[in-house]
Each structure stands twice: as structure tokens, then as C-alpha cells.
Design an enzyme around this catalytic site. Structure first.
Site, PDB file in Angstrom:
ATOM      1  N   ASN A 143       5.375 -10.844  -7.649  1.00  0.00           N
ATOM      2  CA  ASN A 143       5.430 -11.890  -7.138  1.00  0.00           C
ATOM      3  C   ASN A 143       6.111 -12.462  -7.173  1.00  0.00           C
ATOM      4  OD1 ASN A 143       4.037 -15.049  -7.676  1.00  0.00           O
ATOM      5  ND2 ASN A 143       2.957 -13.697  -5.734  1.00  0.00           N
ATOM      6  N   ASN A 200       0.951 -15.100 -11.902  1.00  0.00           N
ATOM      7  CA  ASN A 200       1.775 -15.439 -11.440  1.00  0.00           C
ATOM      8  C   ASN A 200       3.252 -15.937 -10.909  1.00  0.00           C
ATOM      9  OD1 ASN A 200       2.052 -17.327  -8.659  1.00  0.00           O
ATOM     10  ND2 ASN A 200       0.650 -17.321  -7.613  1.00  0.00           N
ATOM     11  N   ASP A 254       0.613 -22.262  -9.448  1.00  0.00           N
ATOM     12  CA  ASP A 254       1.621 -21.278  -8.466  1.00  0.00           C
ATOM     13  C   ASP A 254       2.846 -21.082  -9.660  1.00  0.00           C
ATOM     14  OD1 ASP A 254       2.540 -19.310  -6.652  1.00  0.00           O
ATOM     15  OD2 ASP A 254       1.745 -20.329  -4.978  1.00  0.00           O
TER      16      ASP A 254
END
Length: 325
Positions: A143, A200, A254
């Protein structure tokens, strides 16, 4: 000099547009007097490009005055030129590229969550696979990544790219857990944290003594976490601690970046949140879309670039991002 470019395919956007939020909503929301030292009220929010399906992974190249960023569902990477204001195609086909960073020599490191690998773009434009498996099993869907001063590559490996064909490829999970990995300079790969729902964004403190990692397990599980954890980084590369620094709402935490004062800037459902090193929410930069990721750029590292769903935004702030290659 490292040329990040594959020849552009022509401009896809030009210049910038000053943006005001609908209904006269202020761009800045101050929740602590300390936030006033972080923002420049003269600077305005700019829309630099729109037309993505899910913009992500901004990474800045100071020597070229350019920013690269991903468009995950469109399987492409784009390039913004600070001098011309133009956005062009950098890489037309990717393995659903997501997060990007640079190594200590300036090469591009990219997490391709659809291809389930981490790659490095060499000086001549060729691609080297840095990691695509661990202990004989394919990675989940890398990610985001960051590189430490010793050259180690740290990356998160949730399963978002395995859940649908929109942002990856719907495939079985082979790793038993969603991990944070470290690849040492000698190529040795280890799991440094395996107790996340969905690890993340990640970023180091200015002195690299701490590692911040977002857990966005709330997406897609309504009972999942939506917080940032903080770890102590040992000299041997192992992590200790892992306490929750801050809960992020609305939405999920995020991408993360840290400024030179140690504050954590994180993408969230309503824009970007600024968190003190102690975990206090100082304020927000409001955006009309959920912010997936961000980075500091510009000659003084005080231009905050934000990838938010369909668009690339920027605003000048009164802090500087931590110096990276």
C-alpha cells in the site's frame, strides 16, 4: 540526474484553479491555538488537476520540480510540473500503483497493490522488483512505503487490492496477516508488525526514532480501527510499543507525512488533519473530497500536495516537511 520520466503523452491538465468550499465553509478549521503557527492564511487552496478515479501516492522530486502521483483504478501514474503547471502521463500502465516514495539515492519506489509487489525505478527507467513474496507466499497488496536513513525500505501490506477488481485483482489472500515489512539494505525482509487490521500510511519522526502507522481497518469493516499508532524504532530495525496516538474521524486515516516540528499530517474523510507529537488534533485543512495521501514539496518543502479522490490539491503552509532525498 535521475530522470523520472517516460516521455509524456501530452498535457492532461493545465495550471491551477483557486478553490472555495461550497457554502462558504472555511478551508481551515483550527481546534488548538498551536494550529495558527502551521498555516498561512494568505495562501489559498488550489486545484491542480482533476479527472482521476482514485488519486494516491504523491512523491516529490525537488531537482526536477515535479510531483508524481498514482491513479489506482486507471492503473496509471501522472506527473505535475511546478514550472509549467501541466499534468502529463508518466507511466501509462501500472499494477494498480498506490503509494510512492524515494530511496536514499533518489530512485522511485512504488507499491503496486494489484501486482502485489514493491518495485524500484532505476536511473535508466528500467524496473526492479524489490519484493513480491514472503516465505514462499505472495504478498497481499502493498500500500505505502517509506525509506529510512540506512536505506531500509518499510512498507505496509493490507488486503485492499485483493478485495475487488476496481483497485486491484480479486484474488485469495496468501499471507496469514496484514503486516508492516522492513527490507534491510542487504535485502533481508522481515515482518516488524503483524497485529494490524489494515496497515496503511506510514512515516518516520524527524529523527527516525519513531514510526507512525495508520490502521484503516474501518474500511471495509465497520467494527475496525481508524487510528494512528506510534512505535519506537530500535537500532536493529525492530519496533516496540505501538500505542494509539490518535483516532481519526470522519473516515479513515490514510497517507501520513511529518513536518520538521514533529507534527503528523494525515489524510482523512474531510481533508487533512494535523496531529501534534503528543496526539492532539490541532486543526484541519478542509477538502471537498476524502484525502488519500499527501506530501510536502516546493523549493522550501512548504507546499502541501494532497491527492483526494478525483483531484490533486495544493496549499502553502507555514511548516516544512521533513527533509528526504
Amino acid at each position: 540526474m535521475f530522470d523520472v520520466g517516460i516521455a509524456p503523452a501530452g498535457p492532461e491538465g493545465a495550471g491551477s484553479t483557486m478553490f472555495e468550499l461550497p457554502g462558504g465553509v472555511p478551508i481551515y478549521e483550527s481546534l488548538d491555538p498551536r494550529f495558527g503557527d502551521c498555516i498561512d492564511l494568505v495562501s489559498q487552496l488550489e486545484v491542480l488537476y482533476t479527472g482521476c478515479r482514485w488519486a494516491e501516492g504523491p512523491v516529490y522530486f525537488a531537482e526536477l520540480q515535479q510531483l508524481l502521483f498514482s491513479d489506482i483504478p486507471n492503473r496509471r501514474m501522472l506527473r505535475y510540473d511546478e514550472v509549467t503547471g501541466q499534468v502529463s502521463l508518466f507511466r501509462p500502465v501500472t499494477g494498480n500503483a498506490n503509494g510512492n516514495t524515494r530511496d536514499r539515492t533518489g530512485r522511485l519506489i512504488t507499491c503496486e497493490q494489484g501486482a502485489r509487489r514493491v518495485i524500484r525505478t532505476e536511473y535508466d527507467g528500467s524496473v526492479t522488483v524489490v519484493a513480491d513474496s514472503f516465505e514462499g507466499r505472495r504478498l497481499n497488496s502493498p500500500n505505502d512505503a517509506v525509506v529510512s536513513a540506512d536505506g531500509s525500505i518499510w512498507f505496509t501490506d493490507p488486503t485492499y487490492g485483493l478485495l475487488s477488481d476496481f483497485v486491484g485483482n480479486r484474488e485469495p489472500q496468501e499471507q496469514a496477516t496484514c503486516n508492516v515489512f522492513r527490507i534491510a539494505p542487504d535485502g533481508t525482509m522481515t515482518i516488524v508488525a503483524d497485529d494490524f487490521w489494515k496497515p496503511n500510511g506510514l512515516a518516520f519522526s524527524p529523527d527516525e526514532s519513531k514510526l507512525y502507522v495508520a490502521d484503516s481497518g474501518l474500511l471495509p469493516d465497520p467494527d475496525g480501527p481508524h487510528h494512528i499508532r506510534v512505535f519506537d524504532v530500535r537500532e536493529d530495525g525492530r519496533l516496540t510499543g505501538g500505542e494509539v496516538l490518535a483516532e481519526i474521524s470522519p473516515g479513515i486515516p490514510d497517507g501520513l507525512r511529518v513536518d520538521d516540528g514533529g507534527r503528523v499530517w494525515v489524510g482523512a474523510g474531510d481533508g487533512v488533519h494535523c496531529i501534534s507529537p503528543e496526539g492532539d488534533l490541532l486543526g484541519k485543512i478542509r477538502l471537498p473530497e476524502a484525502c488519500a495521501n499527501l506530501t510536502f514539496g516546493g523549493p522550501k518543502r512548504n507546499r502541501l500536495y494532497m491527492t483526494a479522490t478525483t483531484s490533486l490539491y495544493a496549499v502553502f503552509v507555514n511548516v516544512r516537511g521533513v527533509q528526504r532525498p
